[in-house]
Design a protein around this motif. Structure first.
Motif, mmCIF file in Angstrom:
data_model
loop_
_atom_site.group_PDB
_atom_site.id
_atom_site.type_symbol
_atom_site.label_atom_id
_atom_site.label_comp_id
_atom_site.label_asym_id
_atom_site.label_seq_id
_atom_site.Cartn_x
_atom_site.Cartn_y
_atom_site.Cartn_z
ATOM 1 N N MET A 1 0.904 -1.137 -0.041
ATOM 2 C CA MET A 1 -0.074 -0.052 -0.110
ATOM 3 C C MET A 1 0.766 1.232 -0.216
ATOM 4 N N PRO A 2 0.725 2.358 -0.896
ATOM 5 C CA PRO A 2 1.528 3.533 -0.982
ATOM 6 C C PRO A 2 0.930 4.560 0.063
ATOM 7 N N GLU A 3 1.831 5.347 0.416
ATOM 8 C CA GLU A 3 1.600 6.357 1.311
ATOM 9 C C GLU A 3 0.887 7.235 0.597
ATOM 10 N N TRP A 28 -7.563 11.290 10.215
ATOM 11 C CA TRP A 28 -6.352 11.066 9.509
ATOM 12 C C TRP A 28 -6.852 10.139 8.093
ATOM 13 N N ALA A 29 -7.550 9.162 8.509
ATOM 14 C CA ALA A 29 -8.257 8.308 7.356
ATOM 15 C C ALA A 29 -8.969 9.144 6.417
ATOM 16 N N ASP A 30 -9.883 10.067 7.011
ATOM 17 C CA ASP A 30 -10.774 10.901 6.096
ATOM 18 C C ASP A 30 -9.722 11.669 5.143
ATOM 19 N N GLU A 31 -8.603 12.280 5.889
ATOM 20 C CA GLU A 31 -7.729 13.010 5.025
ATOM 21 C C GLU A 31 -7.073 12.045 3.928
ATOM 22 N N ALA A 32 -6.692 11.067 4.325
ATOM 23 C CA ALA A 32 -6.100 10.051 3.446
ATOM 24 C C ALA A 32 -7.090 9.644 2.318
ATOM 25 N N VAL A 33 -8.281 9.434 2.428
ATOM 26 C CA VAL A 33 -9.076 8.969 1.451
ATOM 27 C C VAL A 33 -9.444 9.933 0.296
ATOM 28 N N ASN A 34 -9.349 11.255 0.526
ATOM 29 C CA ASN A 34 -9.778 12.307 -0.258
ATOM 30 C C ASN A 34 -8.360 12.057 -1.334
ATOM 31 N N ALA A 35 -7.203 12.000 -0.548
ATOM 32 C CA ALA A 35 -5.968 12.095 -1.418
ATOM 33 C C ALA A 35 -6.028 10.721 -2.220
ATOM 34 N N TRP A 36 -6.388 9.689 -1.733
ATOM 35 C CA TRP A 36 -6.539 8.258 -2.445
ATOM 36 C C TRP A 36 -7.269 8.526 -3.682
ATOM 37 N N TRP A 37 -8.505 8.987 -3.497
ATOM 38 C CA TRP A 37 -9.432 9.203 -4.696
ATOM 39 C C TRP A 37 -8.532 10.006 -5.563
ATOM 40 N N VAL A 77 -2.935 3.552 2.185
ATOM 41 C CA VAL A 77 -4.218 3.235 1.987
ATOM 42 C C VAL A 77 -4.321 1.918 0.785
ATOM 43 N N GLY A 78 -5.209 1.190 0.955
ATOM 44 C CA GLY A 78 -5.527 0.019 -0.273
ATOM 45 C C GLY A 78 -6.802 -0.534 0.013
ATOM 46 N N PRO A 79 -7.436 -0.996 -1.167
ATOM 47 C CA PRO A 79 -8.611 -1.767 -1.071
ATOM 48 C C PRO A 79 -8.512 -3.024 -0.773
ATOM 49 N N ALA A 80 -9.556 -3.228 0.388
ATOM 50 C CA ALA A 80 -9.808 -4.566 0.879
ATOM 51 C C ALA A 80 -10.624 -5.362 0.237
ATOM 52 N N ALA A 81 -11.797 -4.706 -0.158
ATOM 53 C CA ALA A 81 -12.980 -5.260 -0.989
ATOM 54 C C ALA A 81 -13.592 -4.170 -1.801
ATOM 55 N N VAL A 82 -13.933 -4.764 -2.772
ATOM 56 C CA VAL A 82 -14.942 -4.016 -3.755
ATOM 57 C C VAL A 82 -16.353 -4.819 -3.810
ATOM 58 N N GLY A 83 -17.286 -4.409 -3.657
ATOM 59 C CA GLY A 83 -18.579 -4.826 -3.656
ATOM 60 C C GLY A 83 -19.466 -4.057 -4.859
ATOM 61 N N ARG A 84 -20.726 -4.375 -4.811
ATOM 62 C CA ARG A 84 -21.488 -3.830 -5.939
ATOM 63 C C ARG A 84 -21.795 -2.404 -5.747
ATOM 64 N N THR A 85 -21.922 -2.025 -4.491
ATOM 65 C CA THR A 85 -22.366 -0.592 -4.049
ATOM 66 C C THR A 85 -21.352 -0.124 -2.759
ATOM 67 N N SER A 86 -20.514 -1.268 -2.401
ATOM 68 C CA SER A 86 -19.496 -1.001 -1.430
ATOM 69 C C SER A 86 -18.176 -0.778 -1.861
ATOM 70 N N ARG A 123 -15.687 1.295 -10.899
ATOM 71 C CA ARG A 123 -15.478 0.005 -10.304
ATOM 72 C C ARG A 123 -14.352 -0.774 -11.108
ATOM 73 N N ALA A 124 -14.125 -0.408 -12.414
ATOM 74 C CA ALA A 124 -12.855 -0.890 -13.180
ATOM 75 C C ALA A 124 -11.500 -0.254 -12.370
ATOM 76 N N LEU A 125 -11.566 1.169 -11.865
ATOM 77 C CA LEU A 125 -10.645 1.712 -11.373
ATOM 78 C C LEU A 125 -10.269 1.184 -9.905
ATOM 79 N N LEU A 126 -11.383 1.019 -9.157
ATOM 80 C CA LEU A 126 -11.321 0.200 -7.991
ATOM 81 C C LEU A 126 -10.723 -1.019 -7.849
ATOM 82 N N SER A 127 -11.104 -1.665 -8.839
ATOM 83 C CA SER A 127 -10.762 -3.237 -8.979
ATOM 84 C C SER A 127 -9.222 -3.319 -9.317
ATOM 85 N N ALA A 128 -8.595 -2.293 -10.167
ATOM 86 C CA ALA A 128 -7.439 -2.375 -10.445
ATOM 87 C C ALA A 128 -6.554 -1.897 -9.276
ATOM 88 N N GLY A 129 -7.056 -1.586 -7.924
ATOM 89 C CA GLY A 129 -6.258 -1.246 -6.949
ATOM 90 C C GLY A 129 -6.050 0.083 -6.783
#
Length: 129
Positions: A1-3, A28-37, A77-86, A123-129
């Motif tokens: 997982m990259p910083e 801090w997780a909220d700050e990181a999620v915005n940077a991750w997106w 940050v890294g994806p742990a699971a990608v669901g249909r809506t989650s 979804r394709a972007l999320l599934s790619a990690g």
């Protein structure tokens, strides 16, 4: 997982012993999620302009050691699971090589406040990690 985000632990974020108060790990997780997106070319505003928002469904925290006043926390940050809506992301909050806390947050994609499937390109972007 990259910083994706880092900052010094501020005095205001600490208790009298100089230890970061537990609620700040979620900030801090909220700050990181915005940077991750944004690093994926989808800053929050770009999703909103498409009519899609995401909201926190659940978060869990697992502490290993304390971040202290004056140290610099980094959040990986890294994806742990990608669901249909989650989407579940895992945030590793660390100081140097020392893990302080792992945060797992599940987000739900919504349109007009109701769960909706992630758009195909997202979804394709999320599934790619």
């Amino acid at each position: 997982m990259p910083e994706v985000w880092s900052a010094p632990v501020r005095f205001v974020e600490c208790d009298q012993q100089g230890v970061a108060f537990n609620a700040h790990y979620l900030v801090w997780a909220d700050e990181a999620v915005n940077a991750w997106w944004a690093a994926r070319g989808l800053p929050w505003q770009a999703l909103v302009e498409r009519g899609v928002e995401y909201f926190v469904k659940a978060s869990s925290l697992d502490w290993v050691s304390s971040a202290r006043y004056g140290e610099t926390v980094a959040v990986d940050v890294g994806p742990a699971a990608v669901g249909r809506t989650s989407l579940t992301l895992e945030f590793t909050v660390r100081v140097g090589d020392r893990t302080c806390c792992t945060v797992r947050t599940t987000y739900v994609a919504t349109v007009d406040g109701r769960p909706t499937p992630w758009p195909d390109d997202v979804r394709a972007l999320l599934s790619a990690g």
